[in-house]
Design a protein around this motif. Structure first.
Motif, PDB file in Angstrom:
ATOM      1  N   ARG A  79       0.873  -1.180   0.000  1.00 40.50           N
ATOM      2  CA  ARG A  79       0.000   0.000   0.000  1.00 40.50           C
ATOM      3  C   ARG A  79       0.912   1.233   0.000  1.00 40.50           C
ATOM      4  O   ARG A  79       2.110   1.120   0.312  1.00 40.50           O
ATOM      5  CB  ARG A  79      -0.892   0.009   1.248  1.00 40.50           C
ATOM      6  CG  ARG A  79      -1.792  -1.183   1.323  1.00 40.50           C
ATOM      7  CD  ARG A  79      -3.148  -0.935   1.950  1.00 40.50           C
ATOM      8  NE  ARG A  79      -3.984  -2.085   1.635  1.00 40.50           N
ATOM      9  CZ  ARG A  79      -3.920  -3.244   2.277  1.00 40.50           C
ATOM     10  NH1 ARG A  79      -3.129  -3.382   3.321  1.00 40.50           N
ATOM     11  NH2 ARG A  79      -4.653  -4.264   1.901  1.00 40.50           N
ATOM     12  N   ARG A 105       2.222 -12.181   6.683  1.00 37.12           N
ATOM     13  CA  ARG A 105       0.994 -12.673   6.035  1.00 37.12           C
ATOM     14  C   ARG A 105       1.027 -14.206   5.957  1.00 37.12           C
ATOM     15  O   ARG A 105       0.037 -14.877   6.233  1.00 37.12           O
ATOM     16  CB  ARG A 105       0.874 -12.046   4.645  1.00 37.12           C
ATOM     17  CG  ARG A 105      -0.281 -12.534   3.813  1.00 37.12           C
ATOM     18  CD  ARG A 105      -1.515 -11.680   3.943  1.00 37.12           C
ATOM     19  NE  ARG A 105      -2.637 -12.309   3.274  1.00 37.12           N
ATOM     20  CZ  ARG A 105      -3.722 -11.690   2.868  1.00 37.12           C
ATOM     21  NH1 ARG A 105      -3.879 -10.417   3.089  1.00 37.12           N
ATOM     22  NH2 ARG A 105      -4.704 -12.333   2.300  1.00 37.12           N
ATOM     23  N   CYS A 438      -8.328  -9.203   1.491  1.00 37.49           N
ATOM     24  CA  CYS A 438      -8.680  -9.206   2.917  1.00 37.49           C
ATOM     25  C   CYS A 438      -8.366 -10.565   3.544  1.00 37.49           C
ATOM     26  O   CYS A 438      -8.948 -11.583   3.141  1.00 37.49           O
ATOM     27  CB  CYS A 438     -10.164  -8.909   3.060  1.00 37.49           C
ATOM     28  SG  CYS A 438     -10.730  -9.041   4.758  1.00 37.49           S
TER      29      CYS A 438
HETATM   30  C1  HEM Z   1     -17.564  -7.733   5.534  1.00 36.17           C
HETATM   31  C2  HEM Z   1     -16.390  -7.677   6.117  1.00 36.17           C
HETATM   32  C3  HEM Z   1     -15.096  -7.214   5.488  1.00 36.17           C
HETATM   33  C4  HEM Z   1     -14.876  -6.583   4.286  1.00 36.17           C
HETATM   34  C5  HEM Z   1     -15.902  -6.180   3.240  1.00 36.17           C
HETATM   35  C6  HEM Z   1     -13.439  -6.363   4.188  1.00 36.17           C
HETATM   36  C7  HEM Z   1     -12.819  -5.771   3.106  1.00 36.17           C
HETATM   37  C8  HEM Z   1     -11.446  -5.587   2.983  1.00 36.17           C
HETATM   38  C9  HEM Z   1     -10.786  -4.992   1.853  1.00 36.17           C
HETATM   39  C10 HEM Z   1     -11.491  -4.458   0.609  1.00 36.17           C
HETATM   40  C11 HEM Z   1      -9.461  -5.004   2.090  1.00 36.17           C
HETATM   41  C12 HEM Z   1      -8.358  -4.474   1.169  1.00 36.17           C
HETATM   42  C13 HEM Z   1      -7.945  -5.599   0.247  1.00 36.17           C
HETATM   43  C14 HEM Z   1      -6.990  -5.185  -0.839  1.00 36.17           C
HETATM   44  O1  HEM Z   1      -6.245  -4.222  -0.663  1.00 36.17           O
HETATM   45  O2  HEM Z   1      -6.987  -5.852  -1.933  1.00 36.17           O
HETATM   46  C15 HEM Z   1      -9.251  -5.597   3.398  1.00 36.17           C
HETATM   47  C16 HEM Z   1      -8.016  -5.798   3.984  1.00 36.17           C
HETATM   48  C17 HEM Z   1      -7.844  -6.330   5.238  1.00 36.17           C
HETATM   49  N1  HEM Z   1      -8.833  -6.821   6.071  1.00 36.17           N
HETATM   50 FE1  HEM Z   1     -10.811  -6.928   5.646  1.00 36.17          FE
HETATM   51  N2  HEM Z   1     -12.840  -6.858   5.315  1.00 36.17           N
HETATM   52  C18 HEM Z   1     -13.813  -7.401   6.131  1.00 36.17           C
HETATM   53  C19 HEM Z   1     -13.613  -8.036   7.347  1.00 36.17           C
HETATM   54  C20 HEM Z   1     -12.401  -8.237   7.944  1.00 36.17           C
HETATM   55  C21 HEM Z   1     -12.181  -8.955   9.193  1.00 36.17           C
HETATM   56  C22 HEM Z   1     -13.281  -9.653  10.002  1.00 36.17           C
HETATM   57  C23 HEM Z   1     -10.846  -8.884   9.470  1.00 36.17           C
HETATM   58  C24 HEM Z   1     -10.050  -9.490  10.620  1.00 36.17           C
HETATM   59  C25 HEM Z   1     -10.466 -10.399  11.414  1.00 36.17           C
HETATM   60  C26 HEM Z   1     -10.220  -8.123   8.402  1.00 36.17           C
HETATM   61  C27 HEM Z   1      -8.874  -7.829   8.329  1.00 36.17           C
HETATM   62  C28 HEM Z   1      -8.246  -7.246   7.244  1.00 36.17           C
HETATM   63  C29 HEM Z   1      -6.803  -7.033   7.164  1.00 36.17           C
HETATM   64  C30 HEM Z   1      -5.780  -7.365   8.264  1.00 36.17           C
HETATM   65  C31 HEM Z   1      -6.550  -6.468   5.905  1.00 36.17           C
HETATM   66  C32 HEM Z   1      -5.177  -6.104   5.343  1.00 36.17           C
HETATM   67  C33 HEM Z   1      -4.608  -7.355   4.657  1.00 36.17           C
HETATM   68  C34 HEM Z   1      -3.192  -7.192   4.111  1.00 36.17           C
HETATM   69  O3  HEM Z   1      -2.794  -6.092   3.764  1.00 36.17           O
HETATM   70  O4  HEM Z   1      -2.476  -8.220   4.026  1.00 36.17           O
HETATM   71  N3  HEM Z   1     -11.185  -7.754   7.497  1.00 36.17           N
HETATM   72  N4  HEM Z   1     -10.477  -5.955   3.913  1.00 36.17           N
END
Ligand code: HEM
Length: 496
Positions: A79, A105, A438
């Motif tokens: 990012r 990761r 995510c």
């Molecule tokens: C409906 C629920 C959720 C939606 C719609 C959502 C959506 C997203 C999106 C769009 C991203 C960015 C992905 C990218 O850059 O390609 C993201 C990243 C992330 N999400 Fe979620 N998320 C949800 C729930 C959660 C939950 C429950 C957790 C943890 C328990 C979580 C933890 C994270 C983390 C840690 C990242 C960063 C991942 C990385 O950079 O390696 N998310 N999420």
């Protein structure tokens, strides 16, 4: 800076020298999604704008999105650099970059595998039990007092806080019962103010970023939430390590799974074959465990609660669809039963409803962003280093060329597992896609589905007002789109 995109032959709105296009983006009266829809109409599928002094290239062309997020993902794995380095964000999956991001990761991914999440279902179930009790009490008091509505958004915020705190922080919060709980208030306050004045000033005047960083650490809303999480997680880890060496019993939750990844580092025995080299660098330090427990609250709280609220809202104004879903649930499990992981996996129409709700209201609207440390080529465009790349999920999910009548709620769009091809074609990406997607997607989907089928098996949800279709007011306080004024709904017990 103002001429950067003009020189590259990329169209876009004219920026102000200091604030870029922040006035349009943050101005009152329009959502960021509406502003970006207008820009797309005016400038096309690829255009540039400025967040303060930061140049951002918006890419909405499906092939180019696939190049960035999937085909050439190794080039676009980070990012953009954070405007301010306020801990613990730089040590979390969200903020880490390059090699260390890859290692962390890899270590954390198994925590969110289907098998591990299945084991966390009892924790979710415990929290949803409280939701059901609250709805039951509410329906009884409604009969007595004529009191009408439940604010579904507030209720589901409490549930999301309870579930993620229990799974990732080993913390029992009970936010559903106590909306004034200190931790719950701190989490809400933090997310409401994530894009507060300190961040905006730093975006517009990068020379002031260090001062703003200090101000945010000292006075910012994150302070209380971060302190409580750090204290709680550190204590829980100590107790678990002490107990483990005496009783040997191991709880199954995200915190424990993260701790397991550090066992090698804490071991007093000399490193074995398996703890040398890359295996060693995969281990998380205690600070990284705390930081990532913190980021799971950040990532999972607002997204999950908004999704649950939007889905219940949609079902309340589409009774025909709710009845189809109820028929499926009734055939699968009894009203007094808690659905199992396998039962939930087999509910095809529930999956369609959730997919369509995530299409219509993708909670995360401006977080699929990438930043490169060297110049790169995106299709015909030469993009200099440090230009941020943004994929506008909302526009992708509301493109009339992909989705006929894009603002109509129609779960049949996802019949026959169509989500796979929509996902492969970059048309349905609520969780982003590619290696940096995510990490919590599976956990989130299970949480959404388990909650919805438990609630809707027992209650029929209807709008609180007499209006058949009241319109939602929305806001985007940070990167997530959420209801502005709550969602008043009634949950009527189903009598069999
Ligand atoms: C409906 C629920 C959720 C939606 C719609 C959502 C959506 C997203 C999106 C769009 C991203 C960015 C992905 C990218 O850059 O390609 C993201 C990243 C992330 N999400 Fe979620 N998320 C949800 C729930 C959660 C939950 C429950 C957790 C943890 C328990 C979580 C933890 C994270 C983390 C840690 C990242 C960063 C991942 C990385 O950079 O390696 N998310 N999420």
């Amino acid at each position: 800076m103002v001429e950067l995109f003009t020189k590259l032959g990329i169209p876009g709105p004219c920026p102000n020298f200091f604030v870029g296009n922040m006035m349009e983006l943050m101005g009152k009266g329009k959502l960021v999604t509406e502003v970006m829809a207008e820009w797309e109409n005016q400038f096309g599928l690829v255009y540039g704008y400025f967040r303060g002094t930061r140049a951002t290239l918006v890419v909405r062309d499906a092939e180019l999105i696939k190049d960035i997020l999937v085909r050439n993902s190794s080039e676009f794995i980070n990012r953009p650099h954070m405007i301010m380095n306020v801990p613990p964000l730089p040590y979390t999956l969200v903020g880490l970059r390059s090699q260390r991001w890859k290692e962390v990761r890899n270590t954390l991914s198994p925590t969110f595998s289907s098998a591990k999440i299945k084991q966390m279902l009892p924790i979710m179930s415990n929290c949803v039990q409280t939701t059901l009790e609250i709805l039951k009490e509410k329906s009884k008091s409604e009969v007595r007092s004529g009191e009408q509505a439940v604010d579904a958004h507030k209720l589901f915020q409490g549930l999301a806080c309870d579930v993620i705190s229990a799974c990732a922080l080993a913390m029992k919060v009970n936010a559903q019962r106590d909306e004034n709980d200190r931790f719950f208030r701190a989490v809400r306050g933090f997310l409401e103010n994530a894009m507060g004045p300190f961040v905006k000033i730093a975006l517009c005047f990068p020379l002031l970023a260090t001062v703003m960083e200090w101000a945010l650490k000292t006075f910012g809303y994150s302070h209380e939430m971060t302190k409580m999480i750090m204290e709680n997680v550190q204590t829980a880890m100590k107790i678990r390590r002490d107990n483990h060496s005496t009783s040997g019993s191991v709880p199954v939750d995200a915190l424990q799974l993260m701790m397991d990844a550090t066992v090698q580092e804490h071991s007093t025995s000399p490193p074995s074959e398996s703890t040398t080299g890359s295996a060693r660098s995969l281990a998380l330090s205690d600070d990284e465990i705390v930081a990532n427990a913190w980021v799971f609250i950040l990532g999972g709280f607002e997204t999950t609660s908004a999704s649950l609220s939007f889905t219940c809202y949609l079902l309340s104004i589409h009774q025909d669809i709710q009845e189809r879903l109820f028929t499926e649930l009734k055939a699968s499990f009894a009203a007094d039963e808690s659905p199992s992981y396998d039962q939930i996996s087999e509910l095809a129409f529930l999956d369609q409803v959730v997919c369509e709700s995530l299409r219509l209201y993708p909670p995360v609207v401006s977080f699929v962003v990438r930043g490169m440390d060297k110049d790169c080529q995106i299709g015909p465009y030469h993009v200099p280093k440090n230009v941020g790349i943004q994929i506008p999920i909302w526009q992708v999910h509301h493109d009339p060329e992909i989705w006929s009548e894009p603002y109509r709620f129609d779960p049949d769009r996802f019949e026959d597992n169509a989500k796979k091809s929509y996902g492969n074609n970059m048309q349905w990406i609520p969780f982003g896609t590619g290696p940096r997607n995510c990490i919590g997607a599976r956990f989130a989907l299970l949480n959404l589905k388990f909650t919805l089928c438990s609630v809707l098996r027992k209650f029929k949800v209807v709008p609180a007002s007499n209006h058949h279709s009241f319109k939602l007011k929305l806001k985007v306080p940070s990167v997530t789109i959420v209801p502005e004024e709550g969602i008043p709904l009634r949950f009527l017990p189903r009598i069999e």
